[in-house]
Structures are given as C-alpha cells and as structure tokens.
Design a protein around this motif. Sequence first.
Motif, PDB file in Angstrom:
ATOM      1  N   ILE A  78      -0.376 -14.178   2.184  1.00 32.72           N
ATOM      2  CA  ILE A  78      -0.632 -13.455   1.090  1.00 32.72           C
ATOM      3  C   ILE A  78      -0.525 -11.890   1.152  1.00 32.72           C
ATOM      4  O   ILE A  78      -1.077 -11.415   2.044  1.00 32.72           O
ATOM      5  N   CYS A  79       0.517 -11.423   0.427  1.00 26.42           N
ATOM      6  CA  CYS A  79       0.932  -9.887   0.754  1.00 26.42           C
ATOM      7  C   CYS A  79      -0.506  -9.078   0.049  1.00 26.42           C
ATOM      8  O   CYS A  79      -0.258  -9.228  -1.294  1.00 26.42           O
ATOM      9  N   HIS A  80      -0.954  -8.074   0.514  1.00 30.90           N
ATOM     10  CA  HIS A  80      -1.870  -7.431  -0.009  1.00 30.90           C
ATOM     11  C   HIS A  80      -1.481  -6.663  -1.181  1.00 30.90           C
ATOM     12  O   HIS A  80      -2.191  -6.254  -2.083  1.00 30.90           O
ATOM     13  N   ASP A  81      -0.340  -5.976  -0.959  1.00 35.14           N
ATOM     14  CA  ASP A  81       0.227  -4.974  -1.916  1.00 35.14           C
ATOM     15  C   ASP A  81       0.590  -5.880  -3.212  1.00 35.14           C
ATOM     16  O   ASP A  81       0.230  -5.348  -4.472  1.00 35.14           O
ATOM     17  N   VAL A  82       1.117  -7.099  -3.276  1.00 36.42           N
ATOM     18  CA  VAL A  82       1.548  -7.896  -4.238  1.00 36.42           C
ATOM     19  C   VAL A  82       0.249  -8.340  -4.976  1.00 36.42           C
ATOM     20  O   VAL A  82      -0.132  -8.408  -6.341  1.00 36.42           O
ATOM     21  N   LEU A  83      -0.912  -8.647  -4.078  1.00 41.01           N
ATOM     22  CA  LEU A  83      -1.975  -8.945  -4.795  1.00 41.01           C
ATOM     23  C   LEU A  83      -2.696  -7.870  -5.461  1.00 41.01           C
ATOM     24  O   LEU A  83      -3.154  -8.212  -6.845  1.00 41.01           O
TER      25      LEU A  83
ATOM     26  N   TRP B 164     -11.487  -0.552  -7.036  1.00 42.25           N
ATOM     27  CA  TRP B 164     -12.187  -0.218  -5.702  1.00 42.25           C
ATOM     28  C   TRP B 164     -12.727  -1.347  -4.796  1.00 42.25           C
ATOM     29  O   TRP B 164     -12.515  -1.481  -3.776  1.00 42.25           O
ATOM     30  N   LEU B 165     -13.711  -2.050  -5.614  1.00 41.30           N
ATOM     31  CA  LEU B 165     -14.360  -3.055  -4.885  1.00 41.30           C
ATOM     32  C   LEU B 165     -13.175  -4.271  -4.593  1.00 41.30           C
ATOM     33  O   LEU B 165     -13.445  -4.690  -3.324  1.00 41.30           O
ATOM     34  N   ILE B 166     -12.379  -4.459  -5.479  1.00 44.29           N
ATOM     35  CA  ILE B 166     -11.424  -5.581  -5.013  1.00 44.29           C
ATOM     36  C   ILE B 166     -10.464  -5.294  -3.893  1.00 44.29           C
ATOM     37  O   ILE B 166     -10.261  -5.930  -2.836  1.00 44.29           O
ATOM     38  N   ASP B 167     -10.281  -3.841  -3.961  1.00 43.69           N
ATOM     39  CA  ASP B 167      -9.224  -3.566  -2.776  1.00 43.69           C
ATOM     40  C   ASP B 167     -10.094  -3.247  -1.296  1.00 43.69           C
ATOM     41  O   ASP B 167      -9.523  -3.702  -0.464  1.00 43.69           O
ATOM     42  N   ASN B 168     -11.490  -2.901  -1.616  1.00 42.48           N
ATOM     43  CA  ASN B 168     -12.135  -3.168  -0.301  1.00 42.48           C
ATOM     44  C   ASN B 168     -12.436  -4.452   0.328  1.00 42.48           C
ATOM     45  O   ASN B 168     -12.179  -4.592   1.554  1.00 42.48           O
ATOM     46  N   ILE B 169     -12.309  -5.494  -0.639  1.00 41.65           N
ATOM     47  CA  ILE B 169     -12.562  -6.905   0.019  1.00 41.65           C
ATOM     48  C   ILE B 169     -11.286  -7.231   0.473  1.00 41.65           C
ATOM     49  O   ILE B 169     -11.077  -7.760   1.553  1.00 41.65           O
ATOM     50  N   ILE B 170      -9.980  -7.232  -0.231  1.00 41.24           N
ATOM     51  CA  ILE B 170      -8.656  -7.343   0.371  1.00 41.24           C
ATOM     52  C   ILE B 170      -8.430  -6.665   1.554  1.00 41.24           C
ATOM     53  O   ILE B 170      -7.763  -7.112   2.492  1.00 41.24           O
ATOM     54  N   ASP B 171      -8.718  -5.298   1.547  1.00 37.84           N
ATOM     55  CA  ASP B 171      -8.226  -4.774   2.906  1.00 37.84           C
ATOM     56  C   ASP B 171      -9.182  -4.905   3.915  1.00 37.84           C
ATOM     57  O   ASP B 171      -9.004  -4.394   5.233  1.00 37.84           O
ATOM     58  N   SER B 172     -10.405  -5.530   3.739  1.00 36.05           N
ATOM     59  CA  SER B 172     -11.395  -5.712   5.015  1.00 36.05           C
ATOM     60  C   SER B 172     -10.666  -6.620   6.006  1.00 36.05           C
ATOM     61  O   SER B 172     -11.361  -6.455   7.186  1.00 36.05           O
ATOM     62  N   THR B 173      -9.497  -7.446   5.996  1.00 39.50           N
ATOM     63  CA  THR B 173      -9.031  -7.852   7.182  1.00 39.50           C
ATOM     64  C   THR B 173      -7.703  -7.416   7.448  1.00 39.50           C
ATOM     65  O   THR B 173      -7.011  -7.821   8.464  1.00 39.50           O
ATOM     66  N   ALA B 174      -7.427  -6.009   6.831  1.00 34.62           N
ATOM     67  CA  ALA B 174      -6.103  -5.490   7.337  1.00 34.62           C
ATOM     68  C   ALA B 174      -5.983  -4.969   8.650  1.00 34.62           C
ATOM     69  O   ALA B 174      -7.381  -4.194   8.991  1.00 34.62           O
ATOM     70  N   GLU B 175      -5.125  -4.958   9.442  1.00 38.45           N
ATOM     71  CA  GLU B 175      -5.256  -4.124  10.859  1.00 38.45           C
ATOM     72  C   GLU B 175      -4.761  -2.918  10.515  1.00 38.45           C
ATOM     73  O   GLU B 175      -3.775  -2.758   9.843  1.00 38.45           O
ATOM     74  N   ALA B 176      -5.417  -1.993  11.306  1.00 40.16           N
ATOM     75  CA  ALA B 176      -4.958  -0.737  11.146  1.00 40.16           C
ATOM     76  C   ALA B 176      -3.557  -0.350  11.497  1.00 40.16           C
ATOM     77  O   ALA B 176      -2.908  -0.969  12.482  1.00 40.16           O
ATOM     78  N   GLY B 177      -2.784   0.437  10.857  1.00 38.83           N
ATOM     79  CA  GLY B 177      -1.444   0.715  10.978  1.00 38.83           C
ATOM     80  C   GLY B 177      -0.616   0.040  10.607  1.00 38.83           C
ATOM     81  O   GLY B 177       0.509  -0.147  10.654  1.00 38.83           O
ATOM     82  N   ASP B 178      -0.881  -1.267  10.102  1.00 35.19           N
ATOM     83  CA  ASP B 178      -0.074  -2.340   9.805  1.00 35.19           C
ATOM     84  C   ASP B 178       0.598  -2.022   8.182  1.00 35.19           C
ATOM     85  O   ASP B 178       0.059  -1.700   7.243  1.00 35.19           O
ATOM     86  N   PRO B 179       1.889  -1.590   8.215  1.00 33.78           N
ATOM     87  CA  PRO B 179       2.368  -1.267   7.137  1.00 33.78           C
ATOM     88  C   PRO B 179       2.573  -2.217   5.754  1.00 33.78           C
ATOM     89  O   PRO B 179       2.756  -1.599   4.964  1.00 33.78           O
ATOM     90  N   LEU B 180       2.636  -3.391   6.168  1.00 37.40           N
ATOM     91  CA  LEU B 180       2.700  -4.406   5.477  1.00 37.40           C
ATOM     92  C   LEU B 180       1.454  -5.581   5.508  1.00 37.40           C
ATOM     93  O   LEU B 180       2.007  -6.733   5.987  1.00 37.40           O
TER      94      LEU B 180
END
Length: 375
Positions: free
Chosen positions: A150-155, A170-186
């Motif tokens: 699942i692509c974070h930007d699309v979600l 803000w809260l939804i983005d916080n939860i979605i981004d909680s598993t994103a790796e630093a520096g990952d462009p997508l």
Amino acid sequence: MAKTYKNIFERMTTFEALHRAYGRVVKGRRHQMDVIRFEASLESNLIEIQNSLLWKSYQTGPYRNFKVFEPKERDIAALPIKDRIVQHALVEAIDPIWAARFIFDTYACRPGKGTHAGADRAQAFLRATLREHGQVFVLKADIAKYFPSICHDVLKRLMRRRIACDDTLWLIDNIIDSTAEAGDPLPRGIPIGNLTSQLFANIYLHELDEFVKFDLRETQYLRYMDDFAIVGHDKAHLHVVRRDIEDFLHARLGLRCNHKTQIFPVSLSNGRALDFLGYRIWPTHRKIRKDSAGRMRRKMKRMARLYHEGKMTWDQVHQVIMSWIGHAGHASTYKLRTRVLCDVPFVPPPLAVSYSAPVSTGPDAGPAKVCGGRI
C-alpha cells in the motif's frame, strides 16, 4: 465534488470518546500485564493521551514485531496500549464516513458481513449463473503482498477526499508514516496488527470495488480484503476483465495480482470448486478446506496434552471446539466433524475430578460427545 467532513478531531479527543476506546481495547484482555498497569492509573493515563493529541505531541509507536504461522506465516506489528486506544477512537470517528459508501459485496471487517456471509453470497452467484447459462466460470484473484504494497501517498490522497479536518489528517498521517523508513522517496506498507490498517486497507481497495462495479459493470463481484472473485458464464469476457483490473491496479493503486490469479470453470464433473473464504464452494454444496481440518486435528492433539498437564481448562478447550464447529457447520462436514472431534481422548489432569461437560451433539452443532473429559 465529494462531500468532506470537518470537526472530527474534537469529537474523538474527548475524555468520553477515549474512555469508550479504552473499553474496546481491554475487552477480553484485562488479565494482561500492560492492561493491569494502565488501569492502575486509568484516569491520569487517559488524560495524558488526550493532552498529547490536543498539544500535537503524540507519536505512534514503538512497534513490537512477531510472526504468526496459522493459517499462514505473517509478520504482525503490535502497538502499546495507549496507541491502540488512540486508533480505536479514530476508527470510531471516521469509520461511518466510509461505511455507508462501501459496496454491498465487500465482506472484511464490517458489521454483519464476514466469511460466512461472503461464502453464502459467492454460492448464490454460482447457482444463479448455472441456472441461467448452464455453465460457470470464475475469475479468482488476490493482491500480491497487499499490506506491504500500500502506497502511503496514494492512501493519504484517498483519505483527503472525504476528510477536511486538518487535525484528524495530522493524526492519520502520523499513523501511516509510523512504519516509513527514513529517506524512502516512495514509502509503502501498513502494519497488519493495527486496527486502523483494516479500515485503511478497505478504503484503498474501495477504488477497485467502484471500478469493477460501476466502470466494468460486473454485478457478480465480491471482495474480502485483498481476495476477490467475479462469477460469469463467458470465459473470454473474464479474461478481458482480468486485464482491465490488472491495468487499473498497477496504474491507480501501485498493486499487482499474485501468481495464483486465474480463470477456471466451477463444475462437479471436473471436481473444481471456488476456493474462497476458507471453503471449497460449488453451486450445489460446499466443503471446508483440507488444511482447515488438518490444523484442527493438530490443535486437538495439542489441547489434549495441555489439558492433561493442567495448562488449559475445559472451558478453554470447549470454546476452541465450538468455534471450529461454527465454521465447519456452514459446509457439508458432518462426517468430517465426527472424525476430527471424536479421535482424541481428553484425559483430566491427575487427581482432578472427572466430570461431564454437556455439548450439543446435533448435526448443526457437531458430533462432539463429552463424557468424563473424553471427546
């Protein structure tokens, strides 16, 4: 223009909303140590969560990662209790926005739906097609590595179609981004263990539901999370539909179907059934999958050992058995249930008082017979 919703954050961050969320989180888990510690200072802990949300100091995590192996191996990510409370409060506030918009034939994580309702609907499609056309073909598909893809930007873009409350976003983005790796462009992927992931996953594939139902006009389509099926009588037409779906998934959602996706006839003559939602489904009847019976056999032996060692109570054993009977009872499985449930002796622990635990022996409930700890 799609209707959007504001003033969501104020409702979900009240003390009453957080307390309701807490009640849902701890239901059936009050014996767990993290719940006991949290409940020791319940009011102050809920106020602390409330303040962190209102002051925008809240951060999701950290996750505790582990694996489950049944029915297949999966990576699960579990959050601390405070984060689970926040997610329950969020889902309570935003789920109604989409619940009324989901198509009728999506069956995962929705009240009144589930695997049994989905299997009933699939069988109804098979029967109707066979009755009207004399033959049945099925496009059976699921998404390859769905949750990790699942692509974070699309979600985030899909969430903003309906939500116009900046604080909630803000809260939804916080939860979605909680598993994103630093520096990952997508960044991609949402954790299977999150309550919000169930809703997010349904919202993400709601785009596919609308494409299939309203653009392709396929009436006999149903989906359970990332598994979906389309029933028809024209094999060539289903191949065209498959190509259109795969193009849509890749272009719009960044997803692809896995290698098990196929189109096949459903017929008693060739022995082929629709394998869907834990059942093998024909127009005339259905059976449970063989691996389900195998798992239950292994589970019965394990429970018998734990029961004899005093590490499992009879009530716990009974609960597992009745749960499986409830699943198997939705298929033609009377003889199978008899074999699976009657082969394993349950011997009470040493010095324990032998007793009889009444279990229904009718064909709808299963053939389990209990007498002195024996099934």
